[in-house]
Design a protein around this motif. Structure first.
Motif, mmCIF file in Angstrom:
data_model
loop_
_atom_site.group_PDB
_atom_site.id
_atom_site.type_symbol
_atom_site.label_atom_id
_atom_site.label_comp_id
_atom_site.label_asym_id
_atom_site.label_seq_id
_atom_site.Cartn_x
_atom_site.Cartn_y
_atom_site.Cartn_z
ATOM 1 N N VAL A 1 -58.143 70.381 44.300
ATOM 2 C CA VAL A 1 -56.442 71.401 44.730
ATOM 3 C C VAL A 1 -55.052 70.057 44.864
ATOM 4 O O VAL A 1 -55.393 69.248 44.918
ATOM 5 C CB VAL A 1 -57.253 70.389 46.554
ATOM 6 C CG1 VAL A 1 -56.105 71.132 47.015
ATOM 7 C CG2 VAL A 1 -58.414 71.146 46.783
ATOM 8 N N LYS B 1 -51.405 71.146 48.176
ATOM 9 C CA LYS B 1 -51.671 72.264 48.621
ATOM 10 C C LYS B 1 -53.038 72.645 49.351
ATOM 11 O O LYS B 1 -53.389 71.162 49.474
ATOM 12 C CB LYS B 1 -52.574 73.057 47.429
ATOM 13 C CG LYS B 1 -50.811 73.199 45.997
ATOM 14 C CD LYS B 1 -50.091 74.472 46.995
ATOM 15 C CE LYS B 1 -49.576 74.668 45.648
ATOM 16 N NZ LYS B 1 -48.344 76.231 46.398
ATOM 17 N N LYS B 2 -52.878 73.510 50.807
ATOM 18 C CA LYS B 2 -53.602 73.190 51.590
ATOM 19 C C LYS B 2 -55.372 73.691 51.394
ATOM 20 O O LYS B 2 -55.191 74.540 50.073
ATOM 21 C CB LYS B 2 -53.639 74.142 53.085
ATOM 22 C CG LYS B 2 -54.186 74.129 53.772
ATOM 23 C CD LYS B 2 -54.234 74.773 55.137
ATOM 24 C CE LYS B 2 -54.348 76.840 54.602
ATOM 25 N NZ LYS B 2 -54.104 77.606 55.920
ATOM 26 N N PHE B 3 -56.448 73.023 52.005
ATOM 27 C CA PHE B 3 -57.407 73.504 51.371
ATOM 28 C C PHE B 3 -58.851 73.756 52.690
ATOM 29 O O PHE B 3 -58.202 72.773 52.923
ATOM 30 C CB PHE B 3 -58.754 72.848 50.139
ATOM 31 C CG PHE B 3 -59.804 73.381 49.815
ATOM 32 C CD1 PHE B 3 -59.525 74.244 48.949
ATOM 33 C CD2 PHE B 3 -60.822 73.015 50.955
ATOM 34 C CE1 PHE B 3 -60.613 74.566 47.695
ATOM 35 C CE2 PHE B 3 -62.263 73.451 49.678
ATOM 36 C CZ PHE B 3 -62.143 74.172 48.962
ATOM 37 N N PRO C 1 -56.711 78.423 49.494
ATOM 38 C CA PRO C 1 -58.539 78.547 49.345
ATOM 39 C C PRO C 1 -59.592 78.604 50.680
ATOM 40 O O PRO C 1 -59.090 77.256 51.183
ATOM 41 C CB PRO C 1 -58.136 77.635 48.732
ATOM 42 C CG PRO C 1 -57.174 76.763 48.203
ATOM 43 C CD PRO C 1 -56.234 77.334 49.340
ATOM 44 N N TYR C 2 -60.529 78.962 49.889
ATOM 45 C CA TYR C 2 -61.509 78.621 50.650
ATOM 46 C C TYR C 2 -62.907 77.881 50.705
ATOM 47 O O TYR C 2 -63.057 78.665 49.034
ATOM 48 C CB TYR C 2 -61.844 79.853 51.626
ATOM 49 C CG TYR C 2 -61.335 80.240 52.870
ATOM 50 C CD1 TYR C 2 -61.349 79.337 53.968
ATOM 51 C CD2 TYR C 2 -59.946 80.800 52.633
ATOM 52 C CE1 TYR C 2 -60.487 80.176 55.250
ATOM 53 C CE2 TYR C 2 -59.154 81.270 53.424
ATOM 54 C CZ TYR C 2 -59.801 81.038 55.186
ATOM 55 O OH TYR C 2 -58.731 81.043 56.001
ATOM 56 N N HIS D 1 -60.704 80.095 43.293
ATOM 57 C CA HIS D 1 -59.456 79.581 44.532
ATOM 58 C C HIS D 1 -60.280 79.757 46.107
ATOM 59 O O HIS D 1 -60.337 79.785 47.202
ATOM 60 C CB HIS D 1 -58.812 80.404 44.832
ATOM 61 C CG HIS D 1 -57.491 79.980 43.877
ATOM 62 N ND1 HIS D 1 -57.018 80.464 42.728
ATOM 63 C CD2 HIS D 1 -56.787 78.565 43.721
ATOM 64 C CE1 HIS D 1 -56.175 79.469 41.787
ATOM 65 N NE2 HIS D 1 -56.048 78.783 42.599
ATOM 66 N N ILE E 1 -64.798 67.711 45.673
ATOM 67 C CA ILE E 1 -63.639 68.140 45.739
ATOM 68 C C ILE E 1 -62.529 66.854 45.887
ATOM 69 O O ILE E 1 -62.760 65.663 46.353
ATOM 70 C CB ILE E 1 -63.090 68.840 47.133
ATOM 71 C CG1 ILE E 1 -63.279 69.918 47.749
ATOM 72 C CG2 ILE E 1 -61.445 69.106 47.231
ATOM 73 C CD1 ILE E 1 -63.342 70.575 49.228
ATOM 74 N N THR F 1 -59.211 71.697 57.313
ATOM 75 C CA THR F 1 -57.480 71.043 56.309
ATOM 76 C C THR F 1 -57.961 70.649 55.493
ATOM 77 O O THR F 1 -57.759 69.321 56.364
ATOM 78 C CB THR F 1 -56.498 72.662 56.768
ATOM 79 O OG1 THR F 1 -56.699 72.053 58.249
ATOM 80 C CG2 THR F 1 -57.493 74.287 57.076
ATOM 81 N N THR G 1 -55.403 68.991 52.617
ATOM 82 C CA THR G 1 -54.461 68.656 51.278
ATOM 83 C C THR G 1 -54.495 68.064 50.751
ATOM 84 O O THR G 1 -55.241 66.664 50.076
ATOM 85 C CB THR G 1 -52.688 68.762 52.145
ATOM 86 O OG1 THR G 1 -52.408 67.415 52.244
ATOM 87 C CG2 THR G 1 -52.879 69.533 52.560
#
Length: 499
Positions: A230, A234-236, A264-265, A295, A343, A462, A464
């Motif tokens: 990630v 940027k958000k995840f 993205p999820y 993503h 991650i 969530t 980042t």
């Protein structure tokens, strides 16, 4: 126990203190009757506690068998099995004890043991249609397993079902008014698909097969542990169990935005079963995976398995909405799903939890052979089934599979593998999430009002890329068409009555 469970149990105990009981048997019967009523209200945690109070006063085969059934409703198969054993020990002629034990063993894939108990039930109750049906089903499974084991001894490679189905020959009727799928999934197709499902429409079988076969071919090339990067800023988003609750899944996208390369999820297992919109849920998730392969991510859960799908509704749902062959293809495809994700090399995400033994490394996890039904022990089993516990050390799981692991286990594993924390799912939580082990472990569960009766919130996480601290968003359940949970299940595998 949750606050709600504590409050109800306390209230029942206070009411008992205002009554005069002539004997321990009468007092135990009071708690049993209260538990039976609360079980009918589907408050299984409360029922377990009240049966336990009755057992503490005057244990009996009936009480243990009833508590066994309540434990099965909570998928605590290990505890259910212990209770069934105790019921049989107290009264070897109590037939429901054998039925409970058979059901628990079925859920744990111990089919030969289950078959022996079903045979006992049928011998005593030869005219019971439910017992006969379960006995016949179990016999078929045992025979099929023996056949497959024999085939496995043959070194010739079996052709996957995904390679044998010619979906291109299926005709799309002119009357079909759902979304049409071209060579590849597009965003427009996904928007139309979601809208079709919201209107209780159905994706054409030709397109359904194409999605499953395409995803099978994609996942079979993936590792058992997928690594995700990630970027900074940027958000995840990480979601937990959705369990066939399609309309709540759509609500997540309405709250947090549809999946995209910029949004993205990761969905962390248990996509199907329990909820009666598993077909709609899984095709939505698989479609987004095909659209955004880098993503959108999916981990296998303990319910992505043949036995669970047979017991908790997904197999029946697929057969009802499509056909048996598609159910078999889903079984084959679920075996290809990755087991976990890492991650930014710092957040480890798996459905269940950590391990029954020390010393498990990320490299060992990468090398796990996942293309099979979940085993009873080992790394793959623990990844799918284990749960955190508040006390130190390890304990046998109440589920009968995997283990319960304490804060010391989490701390040691994270330090040895240079991981900041573990995200897992697998358990209903009142707020949809819970922190464990001083922030080394987090649970996230994304199916609000689970099974239309738990009253819990759902949640998602969530982060980042440059701020890995988890942020939790809670949400309530939304309305869905009138269709009860497990509408396609084989009676949930349980007797529909108490003693």
């Amino acid at each position: 126990m949750t606050t709600v469970t504590n409050d109800i149990v306390t209230s029942v105990k206070m009411a008992s203190e205002l009554r005069e009981f002539k004997s321990d048997g009468e007092k135990a019967a009071y708690f049993k009757d209260e538990a039976n009523q609360i079980f009918k209200d589907q408050l299984y945690d409360v029922a377990i506690e009240l049966y336990s109070l009755a057992i503490d006063i005057l244990p009996s085969a009936v009480l243990y068998a009833n508590r066994s059934m309540a434990n099965m409703k909570r998928e605590l198969y290990g505890s259910a099995l212990e209770d069934a054993d105790r019921a049989i020990e107290l009264d070897p002629k109590y037939i429901k004890g054998y039925y409970r034990r058979a059901t628990a063993n079925m859920a744990l894939s111990r089919f030969k043991k289950a078959l022996a108990d079903y045979a006992t039930v049928v011998k005593v109750c030869p005219n019971d249609p439910d017992a006969k049906r379960k006995h016949e089903e179990c016999q078929k499974i045992v025979k099929k397993k023996a056949f497959l084991d024999a085939i496995a001894m043959d070194h010739t490679e079996k052709k996957p079902l995904a390679e044998a189905i010619d979906w291109k020959k299926k005709e799309v009727e002119s009357s079909y008014d759902g979304p049409h799928l071209g060579e590849q999934v597009t965003r427009e197709f996904m928007v139309a698909l979601i809208e079709c499902f919201k209107q209780q429409g159905k994706l054409h079988i030709k397109y359904a097969y194409k999605i499953i076969i395409d995803i099978f071919n994609y996942f079979r090339a993936q590792p058992s542990m997928v690594e995700i990067n990630v970027p900074a800023g940027k958000k995840f988003t990480i979601c937990g169990d959705v369990h066939g609750q399609f309309f709540d899944l759509v609500n997540i996208f309405e709250i947090n935005g549809l999946p995209s390369e910029d949004n993205p999820y990761l969905f962390n297992g248990d996509f199907v079963d329990r909820g009666s919109f598993g077909v709609e849920t899984i095709f939505t998730l698989l479609g987004f995976k095909l659209l955004y392969p880098n993503h959108f991510f999916m981990s296998r859960g303990n319910h992505e398995s043949d036995v669970m799908n047979k017991m908790y509704g997904f197999e029946g749902e697929v057969r009802a909405k499509y056909e048996a062959q598609m159910s078999d293809l889903f079984t084959e495809t679920f075996c290809q799903l990755p087991l976990c994700h890492l991650i930014n090399k710092k957040i480890f995400v798996c459905h269940g939890g950590l391990f029954s033994k020390d010393g498990v490394t990320l490299d060992q996890i990468r090398k796990v052979d996942r293309v099979r039904q979940p085993p009873d022990e080992g790394i793959m089993c623990d990844l799918l089934w284990s749960d955190p516990q508040p006390i130190q050390g390890r304990a046998p799981s109440k589920r009968g599979v995997g283990c319960q692991f304490g804060p010391d286990v989490s701390k040691k594993w994270c330090e040895e593998n240079d991981v900041e924390y573990v995200v897992r799912s697998h358990e209903v939580k009142p707020d949809g999430w819970e922190e464990h082990h001083n922030g080394r472990v987090y649970t996230v569960f994304s199916a609000p009002n689970y099974c239309d009766q738990m009253g819990n919130k759902g949640a998602f996480i969530t982060i980042t890329g440059d701020n890995l601290k988890p942020k939790f968003t809670e949400f309530e359940a939304v309305d869905h068409p009138t269709l009860p949970p497990m509408a396609y299940a084989r009676n949930g595998g349980f007797f529909p009555f108490f003693a």
